[in-house]
Design a protein around this motif. Structure first.
Motif, PDB file in Angstrom:
ATOM      1  N   LEU A  43       9.725   8.829   0.111  1.00 38.03           N
ATOM      2  CA  LEU A  43      10.859   8.325   0.889  1.00 38.03           C
ATOM      3  C   LEU A  43      12.103   8.195   0.027  1.00 38.03           C
ATOM      4  CD1 LEU A  43      11.874   7.159   3.568  1.00 38.03           C
ATOM      5  CD2 LEU A  43      11.056   4.924   2.818  1.00 38.03           C
ATOM      6  N   LEU A  44      11.949   7.684  -1.189  1.00 43.45           N
ATOM      7  CA  LEU A  44      13.095   7.485  -2.068  1.00 43.45           C
ATOM      8  C   LEU A  44      13.664   8.802  -2.586  1.00 43.45           C
ATOM      9  CD1 LEU A  44      11.767   4.431  -4.112  1.00 43.45           C
ATOM     10  CD2 LEU A  44      13.584   4.409  -2.401  1.00 43.45           C
ATOM     11  N   SER A  45      12.897   9.868  -2.506  1.00 46.25           N
ATOM     12  CA  SER A  45      13.382  11.172  -2.973  1.00 46.25           C
ATOM     13  C   SER A  45      14.283  11.849  -1.965  1.00 46.25           C
ATOM     14  CB  SER A  45      12.186  12.077  -3.295  1.00 46.25           C
ATOM     15  OG  SER A  45      11.490  12.432  -2.100  1.00 46.25           O
ATOM     16  N   THR A  46      14.509  11.234  -0.801  1.00 42.69           N
ATOM     17  CA  THR A  46      15.268  11.915   0.264  1.00 42.69           C
ATOM     18  C   THR A  46      16.757  12.113   0.019  1.00 42.69           C
ATOM     19  OG1 THR A  46      15.304   9.803   1.460  1.00 42.69           O
ATOM     20  CG2 THR A  46      13.651  11.434   2.097  1.00 42.69           C
ATOM     21  N   ALA A  86       0.828  -1.209   0.000  1.00 40.49           N
ATOM     22  CA  ALA A  86       0.000   0.000   0.000  1.00 40.49           C
ATOM     23  C   ALA A  86       0.864   1.262   0.000  1.00 40.49           C
ATOM     24  CB  ALA A  86      -0.913   0.002   1.218  1.00 40.49           C
ATOM     25  N   ASP A  87       1.970   1.248   0.720  1.00 37.16           N
ATOM     26  CA  ASP A  87       2.860   2.414   0.733  1.00 37.16           C
ATOM     27  C   ASP A  87       3.390   2.720  -0.662  1.00 37.16           C
ATOM     28  OD1 ASP A  87       2.519   2.813   3.401  1.00 37.16           O
ATOM     29  OD2 ASP A  87       4.424   1.927   4.022  1.00 37.16           O
ATOM     30  N   GLU A  88       3.661   1.666  -1.418  1.00 38.78           N
ATOM     31  CA  GLU A  88       4.139   1.880  -2.787  1.00 38.78           C
ATOM     32  C   GLU A  88       3.006   2.371  -3.682  1.00 38.78           C
ATOM     33  OE1 GLU A  88       6.136  -0.551  -6.538  1.00 38.78           O
ATOM     34  OE2 GLU A  88       5.872  -1.536  -4.584  1.00 38.78           O
ATOM     35  N   GLU A  89       1.851   1.737  -3.577  1.00 36.43           N
ATOM     36  CA  GLU A  89       0.728   2.090  -4.446  1.00 36.43           C
ATOM     37  C   GLU A  89       0.233   3.503  -4.181  1.00 36.43           C
ATOM     38  OE1 GLU A  89      -3.739   0.433  -4.667  1.00 36.43           O
ATOM     39  OE2 GLU A  89      -2.215  -1.051  -5.217  1.00 36.43           O
ATOM     40  N   GLU A  90       0.321   3.943  -2.938  1.00 29.99           N
ATOM     41  CA  GLU A  90      -0.223   5.254  -2.571  1.00 29.99           C
ATOM     42  C   GLU A  90       0.816   6.367  -2.607  1.00 29.99           C
ATOM     43  OE1 GLU A  90      -1.943   4.364   1.198  1.00 29.99           O
ATOM     44  OE2 GLU A  90      -3.228   2.817   0.320  1.00 29.99           O
ATOM     45  N   GLY A  91       2.034   6.066  -3.075  1.00 27.97           N
ATOM     46  CA  GLY A  91       3.022   7.109  -3.306  1.00 27.97           C
ATOM     47  C   GLY A  91       3.929   7.441  -2.143  1.00 27.97           C
TER      48      GLY A  91
END
Length: 540
Positions: free
Chosen positions: A387-390, A377-382
């Motif tokens: 997090l990866l943009s940090t 769900a964390d991946e599907e909901e963005g």
């Protein structure tokens, strides 16, 4: 089927309808086909009837020498796993759409809130009714060959009763989601209540004079109906109570949803009027991906620990009572002949508890399913994109999350070990400390295997399908390991379930080869999941 919300939602449930309907229908058909061989002689029939009362805590032993009575008795409460599907679905109905932000888009069509909610709920109820019909039709196919007293009406009523208790727990999840900000919280609370209600239903069959406790559980009213047993029908009171509770919870949930803010909760905690606090730059959970993930999993892990450890203690009490009853039975002439025929020299609480311990890995698997659902769900909901943009390396994100889940799983197993040992000691039950430790700690790789598979599936599947497939896989494994031996399924089938490799450690201790198989498969699934996540487009 994309013309309106009702048909679109029903379309999304097509896998669940066929999966759960065919799966449980085939199970009932297999039981109907196999049971006659268990009572092929008068002595075998007498032995089965004599053993029934010793396991009455699980379900009422009524006409257990018939296919319908045997299925209702031995596999009674296990059917409640079907309720996990509507629990996950209805906690996602509204709260999940609010988390993703898709509900705002849906309501801008424009469509009224009440209409949106009712169409989604109606689709869930339709799906459950279709599932009941599939169970009835497939179950009847097995009954045709072995149980002439079972009719289409009885198998369909059996499916309808199962659909009704599932609908109740789905409506409970919908109701609770009005008070939580995340759907996973609502699903977790409802799953915990499912376990509590199941235990409450057992109480009146274990403790004399405690009927009033069981009558507070909706599972009690589900068990009032026994349509598969010859001479018994669906209980009108049980049906009416469950229908009334389901409609009441649904109506209140829709009423609350229509009156609260989208994305908000029914009860808003008052905010303290103080100067804005600084960003928690020094918070311990922000030091690493592992620490942050551990903080996220800590609260649900706490409640799952309470549920699993508490259930383990309850199983110890059940094992002691069952042991006493079986020893009394074995002192009779019939019991002596049964003992001689089975080759058993003694009955101990450890041997009975070992049969019940299979439920604990299943519960730990359920916890792993919820955490795999959270990752997907964390991946599907963005949220993973943020997090990866940090920036954070993808491998570190996945492995940090999995490491936190592993820590929580270890904690659950350790607390369960302590609770089981303490309950056994207080009840005067002699358990091998080493075997008990192995039985508790060997659950860890079983849970991690399920989590790793969930992470792997999320690399290709959407959250709803990922969770549905994973939960259905857990159900299949449970059926293979818990029900398969009674139906004389071949060893090759048994080895398809990780519960086969978990084995019976409470009696036999550590089986190193089986443990290595579990660890190897879990590690392989985790490696594949990591490789897939490192190369895929996030959210696709």
């Amino acid at each position: 089927m994309l013309r309106n919300i009702y048909l679109k939602t029903l379309r999304d449930f097509r896998v669940g309808i066929l999966g759960w309907g065919l799966g449980w229908g085939l199970l009932i058909a297999a039981i109907f086909t196999t049971v006659p061989s268990l009572v092929s002689t008068p002595k075998a029939r007498e032995a089965l009837i004599a053993l029934g009362p010793s396991f009455a805590w699980f379900a009422d032993p009524i006409k257990i020498d018939t296919p319908g009575g045997y299925a209702t008795w031995k596999y009674g409460l296990t059917v409640l796993v079907v309720a996990l599907w509507p629990i996950l679905a209805e906690s996602r109905f509204l709260r999940g759409d609010e988390e993703r932000g898709s509900l705002d888009v849906l309501l801008s069509a424009p469509r009224g809130r009440v209409r949106v909610a009712i169409e989604k709920i109606a689709a869930m109820w339709t799906a459950l009714l279709l599932m009941a019909l599939v169970i009835g039709l497939v179950g009847l196919a097995g009954a045709r060959k072995s149980a002439g007293e079972v009719t289409l009406a009885s198998t369909v009523l059996y499916g309808a009763n199962l659909a009704l208790i599932a609908a109740f727990f789905g409506s409970l999840a919908l109701f609770i989601s009005q008070f939580t900000r995340e759907r996973r919280t609502a699903a977790g609370w409802t799953s915990g209540l499912l376990l509590v209600f199941a235990v409450m239903d057992m109480v009146h069959r274990v403790v004399k004079g405690a009927d009033w406790i069981s009558q507070l559980s909706p599972v009690y009213y589900y068990n009032l109906s026994k349509p598969l047993i010859p001479g018994y029908e669906a209980d009108a009171r049980g049906f009416l109570v469950l229908i009334g509770l389901t409609l009441a919870l649904t109506a209140v949930a829709v009423w609350l949803f229509a009156r609260r803010d989208v994305g908000g909760v029914v009860i808003q905690m008052p905010e303290r009027r103080a100067k804005p606090a600084a960003l928690p730059a020094g918070d311990w959970s922000l030091g690493s991906m592992y620490a942050r993930s551990l903080a996220m999993v800590a609260w649900p892990a706490f409640w799952w620990t309470v549920a699993i450890a508490g259930f383990a203690g309850w199983m110890v009490i059940i094992a002691k009572q069952t042991t006493d009853q079986l020893k009394a039975l074995m002192s009779s002439s019939l019991g002596a002949s049964l003992m001689k025929a089975s080759g058993s020299a003694d009955i101990t609480a450890a041997s009975i508890l070992s049969l019940l311990f299979i439920f604990l890995p299943i519960l730990l698997m359920a916890f792993a399913v919820t955490q795999a659902n959270a990752w997907s769900a964390d991946e599907e909901e963005g949220r993973l994109e943020i997090l990866l943009s940090t920036p954070q390396p993808r491998v570190n994100v996945l492995l940090g999350r999995f490491a936190a889940l592993s820590t929580a799983t270890v904690a659950i197993a350790l607390v369960t070990l302590a609770a089981t040992a303490a309950t056994a000691a207080s009840g005067g039950i002699d358990l091998n400390a080493g075997n008990l430790a192995v039985a508790s700690l060997t659950m860890i790789p079983v849970g991690l295997l399920v989590a790793a598979l969930g992470y792997l599936f999320s690399g290709w599947l959407r959250t709803a399908i990922d969770t549905g497939l994973l939960s259905f896989l857990v159900l299949i494994w449970f059926v293979i390991s818990f029900i398969g031996p009674g139906l004389n399924w071949p060893d090759a089938t048994q080895k398809a379930s990780p519960l086969y490799y978990y084995g019976n450690p409470l009696l036999h201790g550590l089986q190193v080869g089986n443990l290595l198989v579990l660890l190897a498969v879990a590690a392989a699934a985790l490696v594949l999941a990591t490789a897939r996540f490192a190369r895929k487009d996030v959210g696709v």
